[in-house]
Write a protein that holds these residues in place. Structure first.
Motif, short mmCIF file in Angstrom:
data_model
loop_
_atom_site.label_atom_id
_atom_site.label_comp_id
_atom_site.label_asym_id
_atom_site.label_seq_id
_atom_site.Cartn_x
_atom_site.Cartn_y
_atom_site.Cartn_z
N PHE A 213 0.86 -1.45 0.00
CA PHE A 213 0.09 -0.31 0.23
C PHE A 213 0.43 1.05 0.02
O PHE A 213 0.81 2.06 -0.88
CB PHE A 213 -1.08 0.16 1.29
CG PHE A 213 -1.82 1.53 1.13
CD1 PHE A 213 -3.12 1.79 0.22
CD2 PHE A 213 -1.73 1.97 2.49
CE1 PHE A 213 -3.63 2.82 1.24
CE2 PHE A 213 -1.71 3.33 2.96
CZ PHE A 213 -2.98 3.39 1.77
N LEU A 214 1.78 1.68 0.94
CA LEU A 214 3.04 2.27 0.89
C LEU A 214 3.64 2.55 -0.42
O LEU A 214 3.77 4.19 -0.91
CB LEU A 214 3.89 1.66 1.66
CG LEU A 214 3.14 2.31 3.11
CD1 LEU A 214 4.67 1.74 4.44
CD2 LEU A 214 2.66 3.48 3.29
N VAL A 215 4.01 1.83 -0.52
CA VAL A 215 4.81 1.74 -2.77
C VAL A 215 3.82 2.12 -3.02
O VAL A 215 4.24 3.31 -3.98
CB VAL A 215 5.41 0.30 -2.55
CG1 VAL A 215 6.13 0.46 -4.21
CG2 VAL A 215 6.14 -0.37 -1.60
N ALA A 216 2.14 1.57 -3.70
CA ALA A 216 1.34 2.22 -4.43
C ALA A 216 1.15 3.43 -5.07
O ALA A 216 0.54 4.33 -5.33
CB ALA A 216 0.31 1.26 -4.55
N ARG A 217 1.04 4.17 -2.81
CA ARG A 217 0.50 5.38 -2.93
C ARG A 217 1.99 6.39 -3.58
O ARG A 217 1.81 7.52 -3.67
CB ARG A 217 0.16 5.38 -0.89
CG ARG A 217 0.33 7.13 -0.98
CD ARG A 217 -0.20 7.14 0.81
NE ARG A 217 -0.70 8.48 0.88
CZ ARG A 217 -0.93 8.76 2.43
NH1 ARG A 217 -0.87 7.59 3.17
NH2 ARG A 217 -1.15 10.04 2.44
N ARG A 218 2.68 5.54 -2.95
CA ARG A 218 4.60 6.98 -3.72
C ARG A 218 4.27 6.83 -5.37
O ARG A 218 4.66 7.55 -5.27
CB ARG A 218 6.11 5.51 -2.52
CG ARG A 218 7.25 7.12 -2.99
CD ARG A 218 6.89 7.85 -2.28
NE ARG A 218 8.34 8.44 -3.20
CZ ARG A 218 8.32 10.37 -3.05
NH1 ARG A 218 7.39 10.86 -2.03
NH2 ARG A 218 9.38 10.46 -2.77
N LEU A 222 4.30 10.53 -7.25
CA LEU A 222 4.98 10.97 -8.15
C LEU A 222 4.67 10.68 -10.13
O LEU A 222 5.19 11.74 -10.45
CB LEU A 222 6.60 9.49 -8.46
CG LEU A 222 7.34 9.05 -7.02
CD1 LEU A 222 8.32 8.04 -7.08
CD2 LEU A 222 7.88 10.63 -6.64
N SER A 223 4.33 9.76 -9.79
CA SER A 223 3.49 9.68 -11.36
C SER A 223 2.23 11.13 -11.95
O SER A 223 1.85 11.70 -12.38
CB SER A 223 1.68 8.69 -11.20
OG SER A 223 1.63 8.92 -12.89
N SER A 225 2.55 14.15 -9.86
CA SER A 225 3.53 15.22 -9.70
C SER A 225 4.68 15.58 -11.20
O SER A 225 4.64 16.29 -11.58
CB SER A 225 4.87 15.28 -8.88
OG SER A 225 5.71 13.64 -9.12
N LYS A 226 4.34 13.96 -11.70
CA LYS A 226 5.38 14.23 -12.99
C LYS A 226 3.88 14.68 -14.24
O LYS A 226 4.89 15.70 -14.73
CB LYS A 226 5.78 13.17 -13.91
CG LYS A 226 6.67 12.50 -12.51
CD LYS A 226 7.82 10.40 -13.43
CE LYS A 226 8.95 10.19 -12.94
NZ LYS A 226 9.11 9.44 -12.70
N HIS A 227 2.80 14.17 -13.58
CA HIS A 227 1.70 14.40 -14.77
C HIS A 227 1.35 16.64 -14.46
O HIS A 227 1.14 16.71 -15.62
CB HIS A 227 0.87 14.04 -14.65
CG HIS A 227 0.54 12.86 -15.76
ND1 HIS A 227 1.05 12.21 -16.87
CD2 HIS A 227 0.64 11.42 -14.58
CE1 HIS A 227 0.71 11.48 -17.18
NE2 HIS A 227 0.44 10.29 -16.26
N GLY A 228 1.86 16.58 -13.70
CA GLY A 228 1.44 17.83 -13.57
C GLY A 228 2.46 19.20 -13.65
O GLY A 228 2.33 19.76 -14.34
N LYS A 229 3.84 18.81 -13.56
CA LYS A 229 5.09 19.28 -14.10
C LYS A 229 4.55 20.03 -16.07
O LYS A 229 4.77 20.19 -16.33
CB LYS A 229 6.15 18.54 -13.90
CG LYS A 229 6.03 19.40 -12.25
CD LYS A 229 7.91 18.93 -12.01
CE LYS A 229 8.08 19.09 -10.89
NZ LYS A 229 9.42 18.04 -10.46
N LYS A 230 4.21 18.69 -16.72
CA LYS A 230 4.11 18.08 -18.18
C LYS A 230 2.53 18.74 -18.71
O LYS A 230 3.45 19.60 -19.33
CB LYS A 230 4.03 16.48 -18.23
CG LYS A 230 5.27 16.25 -18.24
CD LYS A 230 4.98 13.92 -19.09
CE LYS A 230 6.11 13.68 -18.46
NZ LYS A 230 5.56 12.08 -19.25
N GLY A 231 1.51 19.01 -17.76
CA GLY A 231 1.35 20.18 -18.12
C GLY A 231 1.07 21.67 -17.98
O GLY A 231 1.47 22.08 -18.71
#
Length: 252
Positions: A213-218, A222-223, A225-231
């Motif tokens: 659960f913690l790994v999936a949440r991390r 990250l995903s 945040s990357k999508h936000g920067k690309k946008g």
């Protein structure tokens, strides 16, 4: 039904079963005459009934129950239970007998007997002043109580019960072990080990799913945040590449 067959059945089965068989044969005979069935079918039915009745048990047995093994401390009291199962009602002539064989001995000695509604304790044996009858014969209970146990009391106690007319049965035995400290039984140790293993297994499974659960949440964070920067980058490039449109004023 022939006379010799009737005599044979009467000698092999109980009166109630014999009477039922006679009524059954009579009914089958009447049905055969009315329905004109063959004599072979009637004979086959009679022989089948004879075989089934002869295979049925001819006497009722009594089954005696005691414990398997009892542990007790030196100086304590122990109750040795004895009961029985019988198809008959509890008779007024029910009897209980207890015998004792010390460890290392070959012969048993009689220590208690209940008959005629009265208990009798052996007044010369090792339990003459320490044995008490605590059973209830009306409830098929022939238990005894032995007080102030000692190491010399280690041995096998055998109970035999009779409930006339049910007197055919095997006695049942219980072994008494006297200790300074009652040892932990193997079943308790096995149960504790199984409990610990199950607890560790549940803990490992819980930690595994928590880590997932913690790994999936991390990864999700990250995903995002990357999508936000690309946008944001695309919006800036679009603003920089947007052509300047000259203003044309038309006058009429």
């Amino acid at each position: 039904m022939p006379l010799d067959l009737t005599h044979s059945l009467h000698s092999q089965v109980s009166p109630s079963l014999f009477l039922s068989l006679v009524l059954l044969v009579s009914a089958l005979s009447q049905a055969a005459r009315r329905g004109r069935q063959t004599e072979a079918m009637l004979t086959l039915l009679v022989l089948t009934a004879v075989v089934l009745l002869s295979a049925a048990p001819r006497s009722d047995a009594i089954v005696v129950y005691t414990g398997w093994e009892r542990h007790a401390l030196v100086g304590s009291d122990v109750r040795l239970s004895c009961s029985f199962f019988s198809w008959r009602w509890t008779s007024e002539d029910v009897t209980f007998s207890w015998s004792y064989r010390p460890d290392g001995a070959k012969d048993s000695i009689s220590i208690f007997h209940y008959t005629g509604g009265a208990p009798y304790v052996d007044n010369k044996g090792p339990f003459r002043d320490r044995l008490e009858f605590v059973g209830n014969p009306a409830r098929r209970d022939g238990s005894i109580l032995i007080r102030n146990l000692d190491f010399s009391d280690n041995g096998t106690f055998t109970c035999d019960a009779k409930n006339p007319p049910d007197i055919v049965g095997r006695p049942s035995s219980v072994r008494l072990l006297v200790f300074e400290k009652v040892p932990i039984q193997a079943g308790v140790i096995t149960g504790a080990i199984i409990g610990v293993v199950l607890g560790l297994l549940i803990l490992v499974v819980a930690i595994y799913y928590l880590m997932r659960f913690l790994v999936a949440r991390r990864v999700f964070s990250l995903s995002m945040s990357k999508h936000g920067k690309k946008g944001k980058g695309k919006e800036g490039s679009q603003q920089r590449q947007k052509p300047k449109v000259p203003l044309v004023y038309l006058s009429f």
